[in-house]
Design an enzyme around this catalytic site. Structure first.
Site, PDB file in Angstrom:
ATOM      1  N   TYR A 101     -29.095 -10.486  -6.781  1.00  0.00           N
ATOM      2  CA  TYR A 101     -30.117 -10.311  -5.746  1.00  0.00           C
ATOM      3  C   TYR A 101     -30.280 -11.642  -5.034  1.00  0.00           C
ATOM      4  CZ  TYR A 101     -34.635  -9.701  -3.460  1.00  0.00           C
ATOM      5  OH  TYR A 101     -35.635  -9.632  -2.527  1.00  0.00           O
ATOM      6  N   GLU A 188     -32.899  -9.867   3.089  1.00  0.00           N
ATOM      7  CA  GLU A 188     -32.608  -9.527   1.686  1.00  0.00           C
ATOM      8  C   GLU A 188     -31.234  -8.889   1.551  1.00  0.00           C
ATOM      9  OE1 GLU A 188     -35.552  -7.403  -1.135  1.00  0.00           O
ATOM     10  OE2 GLU A 188     -34.239  -5.809  -0.417  1.00  0.00           O
TER      11      GLU A 188
END
Length: 378
Positions: A101, A188
């Site tokens: 991530y 993101e």
């Protein structure tokens, strides 16, 4: 402002972030053409501005043209959280060996950009933060000084092996540059996927923008989709109103964001559910009140409306005039409760009383009254 994944991918690619080949398609046949152009197998993803696409059947893997046609057709027939799917992203399927991530966002409390990384990507980051917070690493960048490459390399080395570190550092710097250049509130990648011993790609992308920065970026403004805002929210913005649709049945018209939040909190405290946030602003005009009531009364769930005004710059007589104009021009199908206090309060009350209306002075009294009327249906 939110954008679709395919739009986010295009922005990431323009900032040098590696991604699997992919393209948006708006029909099953177009999806087949895209898939054959980039090579099978492919993953097909619904393009909607809500989460839960996978659980709703909006993400499918396809290995042949016929599978692509069938999967894309099914996804394009879906409605996910009340939003019809009008487009799909067709992207080259990759063999993911490990998921990371990676994101950058704004930490307003610290007045810095926060970089977030985890070696446990591919899952809901909020859920991971609650259950296993130790797996989430953070580093801060002072926007007045810019990123410290050496410090970021040290930070990322806690999550990425040495053979992937150069790529991770470069991509994180590119995400930061994108965030600053385009006034993003979030950039993101989840998952940031390792597809072989030495390659990382962005297997998913999410970008949000600060609405206050949009006037500086015509290219970003052009990415806006009607899906993000309801017709009512668009109309409210054009009229200079701050409006957000909610799920309750008590309509709210308030002046000032703080008072609007306090009003909704009080409605919840006494067992009700607000139907909206609506701030008519400081220098409200009668026309703003009329527009606000027109917007609210389209809501079929509405059981009552509360107008809560604490006049400072806002004049209570302007609010009263708007209420009277609205009563003459539109049908008010639900009970209306008014609370007026502040600038030109006496004049506002006099106007309402002449028309057979009354206004409470206490906020708690007004909230209790609107809930009683909503429950009684009178």
């Amino acid at each position: 402002m939110k954008i679709h994944e395919y739009q986010a991918r295009e922005l990431l690619a323009s900032y040098g972030v590696p991604l699997p080949p992919g393209k948006v398609a708006r029909s099953a046949e177009e999806a087949v053409q895209v898939a054959e152009g980039i090579g099978l197998p492919v993953v097909i993803k619904a393009q909607v501005l809500v989460g839960g696409r996978g659980k709703a059947g909006g993400v499918k893997l396809a290995g042949t043209p016929e599978e692509v046609r069938k999967a894309a057709g099914k996804i394009l027939d879906l409605t996910i959280k009340d939003i019809p799917v009008e487009a799909v992203l067709v992207a080259k399927a990759v063999d993911i060996q490990k998921e990371y991530y990676l994101s950058v966002t704004v930490d307003r409390a610290n007045k810095k950009v926060v970089c977030i990384v985890s070696a446990s990507g591919g899952v809901d980051i909020e859920e991971l933060a609650m259950k296993e917070p130790e797996k989430i690493l953070k580093a801060y960048i002072d926007p007045l000084k810019g990123p410290d490459d050496k410090a970021l390399r040290s930070f990322l080395s806690a999550a990425f092996p040495s053979e992937l570190l150069d790529q991770a550092v470069e991509v994180l710097l590119n995400l930061y540059r994108l965030l600053v250049d385009k006034d993003c509130s979030l950039v993101e990648i989840n998952p940031y996927a390792q597809i072989d011993a030495a390659t990382l790609v962005a297997a998913d992308a999410k970008i949000n923008f600060d609405d206050n920065g949009l006037p500086k970026h015509a290219d970003v403004e052009a990415l806006r989709t009607e899906e993000e805002y309801s017709r009512e929210e668009i109309e409210a913005k054009e009229a200079g109103l701050s409006f957000v649709s909610l799920e309750g049945d008590i309509g709210c018209i308030v002046n000032g964001a703080g008072l609007a939040m306090a009003t909704m909190d009080l409605i919840k405290l006494f067992g009700g559910q607000p139907a909206n946030f609506l701030d008519v602003g400081g220098s409200s005009s009668p026309q703003k009140v009329l527009t606000a009531l027109q917007i609210l009364t389209r809501n079929q769930k509405l059981k009552a409306i509360l107008i809560n005004i604490f006049g400072g710059i806002t004049r209570c007589d302007d609010i009263a005039k708007g209420i009277l104009i609205a009563r003459d021009q539109i049908d008010l199908p639900v009970p209306l409760v008014i609370r007026l206090i502040g600038t030109n309060e006496a004049e506002g009350r006099a106007l309402l009383e002449q028309a057979g209306l009354e206004a409470a002075s206490e906020m708690t009294e007004a909230v209790k009254k609107v809930l009683e009327k909503a429950k009684a249906g009178v």
